[in-house]
Write a protein that holds these residues in place. Structure first.
Motif, PDB file in Angstrom:
ATOM      1  N   ASP A  84       0.846  -1.196   0.000  1.00  0.00           N
ATOM      2  CA  ASP A  84       0.000   0.000   0.000  1.00  0.00           C
ATOM      3  C   ASP A  84       0.884   1.251   0.000  1.00  0.00           C
ATOM      4  O   ASP A  84       1.892   1.293   0.710  1.00  0.00           O
ATOM      5  N   ASP A  92      -5.434   1.015  -9.222  1.00  0.00           N
ATOM      6  CA  ASP A  92      -6.070   0.397  -8.041  1.00  0.00           C
ATOM      7  C   ASP A  92      -5.276   0.672  -6.775  1.00  0.00           C
ATOM      8  O   ASP A  92      -5.840   0.781  -5.690  1.00  0.00           O
ATOM      9  N   ASP A 145      -7.327   2.427  -3.687  1.00  0.00           N
ATOM     10  CA  ASP A 145      -7.626   1.677  -2.460  1.00  0.00           C
ATOM     11  C   ASP A 145      -6.664   1.969  -1.319  1.00  0.00           C
ATOM     12  O   ASP A 145      -6.551   1.188  -0.382  1.00  0.00           O
ATOM     13  N   GLU A 178     -10.964   5.619   1.834  1.00  0.00           N
ATOM     14  CA  GLU A 178     -12.409   5.421   1.886  1.00  0.00           C
ATOM     15  C   GLU A 178     -13.070   6.284   2.953  1.00  0.00           C
ATOM     16  O   GLU A 178     -14.072   6.961   2.703  1.00  0.00           O
TER      17      GLU A 178
END
Ligand SMILES: Nc1ncnc2c1ncn2[C@@H]1O[C@H](COP(=O)(O)OP(=O)(O)O)[C@@H](O)[C@H]1O
Ligand SMILES: [Mg+2]
Lengths: 239, 351
Positions: B89, B152, B156, B161
């Motif tokens: 990430d 992506d 993400d 979010e």
């Protein structure tokens, strides 16, 4: 017991031999004076003992330990403190902070623990009123005092003083002598390079004469001063 | 009366309160500011971090590096590497960016510490160029033309979010907010960390080495170790900033990531204009720099020349920078580090 021992120490800068086969011992608790003409190699001898300059040959032992190749920092940590002939203050730090650096690093202690010691040294060297002034703003006289104070702050076993009495008035000189005698009385071994002979001889028990990098005399101050070699070197210079 | 030591001044107490208010405002900024402001603030904060670390190096450590782009670029490429090749990430990958810069810094230091003064500066620049040329050979990360972060991975990312739903933002804007908050954390940690360092006895040692290395060694300071600490810390922080900057850009190329103009020249300008050797200086400097950039950005090379002329004028008129000028006149210190001895014989009369 000897605290410092030099054996055949030599140093050259290019073709110039500045320390020529110097051998001598300094006993624990003694006060040794060093005299000699300008350029004789006195300050270089200090630099060799403190590690600011590396010896070309010979060996230097401190408390029985070979320190010939030890760094200046290591030699400070094991108990060799010094003043510089030309003062080298940390100019942007205050007088108090100059001592703090020396006390916290030279003794590996925290700032809080050394605070009172530093303040005490500032009182003894008559710098206390200048404690919070940046060292860069001190007069030459005060800078010399700071050299002594900062060296004291590392709490050395052997203290090397390089011409700190020059340019003092008689009163100031007497105060300096008292301070040095006081340090000596606390058991610190002292080597003092000085041109102000009456100040020197009022403190030291032994005298070493250096000329062209050679040790040409070492012994009782009165006998040394009366010797023919010293008379020749100092002819015309007040004794 | 016993002696005591204080670093605080009345001004520093007021500054601390103002600081807390300012930090609260900055944290809350995304709730009321537009995307443009957030991006500007991101730029200011990341440049501030780079400036603080260069100031630590040059202003406190006496190590004038002109090769900080090596660490920005290495950090940025490390982030892209672990995201693209290992699927890490991007947020935790920023940490890898710092580590990678640290790894590069070790051989760099071994080489550069053998050099003094101008040679040290040139040495750091040469190393940065070498690293850039090597990275440009890395075909999996786009070679000389560079590459982008996979869609992506950016969509993400950690925290995205919740930022989207809380602030009601689309993905790209939420990414800017996340980058801004991370930059804020990094900037605060950097300033806090450097301030803390300067107040420890290591900070005293650093100042002593800067003022007089030979004397510092003679009072027991490990000058070599201080240089290593400063150099590696700066590299790590600069690498973190590099990773973060390129996480926000999401696109990288060797020429941009290893740009000596963007990551060293501008940074030096900021520090010199603001005031070298102080924490306040880079803060003032980055604001001046941002203002100039906003005013003059459309003038191309005139912009660079103005920066250059301004830097020279400041160096001549006020060698301690704008902050130096101000604090000299007013005695003001927002981040006081001077230890003042009080009490005892100082209690009655003081100079
Ligand atoms: N770092 C150095 N490089 C070159 N020559 C030096 C250096 N240090 C001292 N000297 C020279 O060594 C000689 C002795 O200097 P010094 O030890 O300072 O003498 P003193 O302290 O007895 O006056 C002088 O001629 C001086 O110029
Ligand atoms: Mg001398």
């Amino acid at each position: 017991m000897s605290i410092l021992s030099l054996k055949s120490v030599s140093k050259s800068f290019g073709a110039l031999t500045v320390t020529d086969d110097a051998s001598f011992d300094v006993l624990q608790g003694q006060a040794l004076g060093i005299i000699g003409p300008n350029g004789a190699g006195k300050s270089t001898l200090f630099n060799l003992i403190t590690g600011n300059v590396r010896a070309d040959g010979g060996s230097i032992h401190f408390e029985g330990r070979d320190v010939t190749r030890a760094s200046a920092m290591e030699r400070c940590l094991i108990g060799i403190g010094r003043s510089f002939q030309i003062p080298q203050p940390f100019e942007k730090l205050t007088v108090y902070e100059n001592l703090l650096v020396a006390a916290t690093h030279g003794r590996n202690l925290s700032e809080a623990i050394v605070r009172d010691d530093c303040a005490d040294i500032l009182e003894r060297t008559e710098l206390i009123r200048r404690a919070n002034v940046p060292a860069g703003r001190l007069s030459l006289l005060e800078r010399k005092r700071l050299e002594l104070a900062r060296a004291m702050a590392t709490q050395p076993k052997l203290l090397l003083l390089d011409e700190i009495a020059g340019g003092l008035t008689e009163g100031e000189c007497q105060a300096l002598i008292r301070t040095i005698k006081d340090i000596h009385a606390r058991g610190v071994t002292i080597i003092w390079i000085e041109h102000v002979l009456h100040a020197l001889t009022s403190v030291v028990e032994r005298l070493l004469v250096l000329d062209f990098g050679k040790v040409i005399g070492l012994g009782d101050p009165e006998e040394i001063m009366a010797s023919r070699e010293v008379q020749e070197i100092y002819l015309g210079i007040e004794v | 009366m016993a002696y005591s030591v204080t670093t605080q001044t009345p001004a520093s107490r007021i500054a601390a309160i103002a600081g807390v208010i300012l930090i609260s405002l900055l944290i809350a900024l995304p709730f009321f500011a537009g995307r443009g402001t957030i991006q500007d603030m991101f730029f200011i904060l990341t440049m501030l971090v780079l400036a603080q670390f260069w100031n630590l190096l040059a202003g406190y450590g006496g190590l004038v590096s002109i090769g900080q782009q090596a660490f920005v670029g290495t950090g940025a490429y490390a982030l892209f590497g672990v995201v693209i090749l290992w699927g890490v990430d991007p947020v935790p990958a920023i940490f890898c960016a710092g580590i990678a810069a640290l790894v590069i810094a070790v051989p760099t230091a071994f080489f550069a510490f053998r050099l003094n003064g101008a040679y040290f500066a040139i040495g750091t620049w040469v190393i940065a160029e070498v690293v850039r040329l090597l990275v440009a050979q890395w075909k999996m990360l786009g070679g000389g033309t560079g590459t982008s972060l996979p869609r992506d991975a950016t969509r993400d990312m950690w925290f995205i979010e919740s930022i989207e739903s809380t602030l009601g933002l689309r993905s790209a804007a939420a990414r800017d907010v996340l980058a801004y908050w991370l930059a804020l954390v990094l900037a605060l940690a950097t300033i806090g960390g450097i301030y803390w360092l300067l107040r420890t006895r290591r900070g005293l040692a650093l100042a002593a080495v800067r003022d007089n290395t030979e004397a510092a060694k003679s009072v027991g300071v490990d000058a070599g170790r201080m240089k290593w600490i400063v150099f590696l810390t700066s590299a790590f922080g600069t690498g973190l900033a590099g990773g973060l900057i390129y996480m926000q850009k999401a696109r990288i190329s060797p020429d941009a990531a290893f740009s000596v103009t963007d990551w060293t020249a501008y940074v030096i300008f900021i520090v010199v204009i603001g005031g070298i050797g102080t924490i306040e200086g880079p803060i003032i400097g980055v604001l001046v720099f941002f203002a100039l950039q906003t005013l003059l950005a459309d003038f191309g090379s005139w912009y660079l020349m103005t920066l250059g002329v301004l830097a020279v004028v400041v160096m001549l008129v006020a060698p301690r920078g704008l902050w130096g000028l101000l604090s000299e006149q007013t005695g003001l210190h927002l981040f006081p580090i001077r230890r003042r001895l009080t009490g005892g014989k100082l209690a009655s009369s003081e100079e």
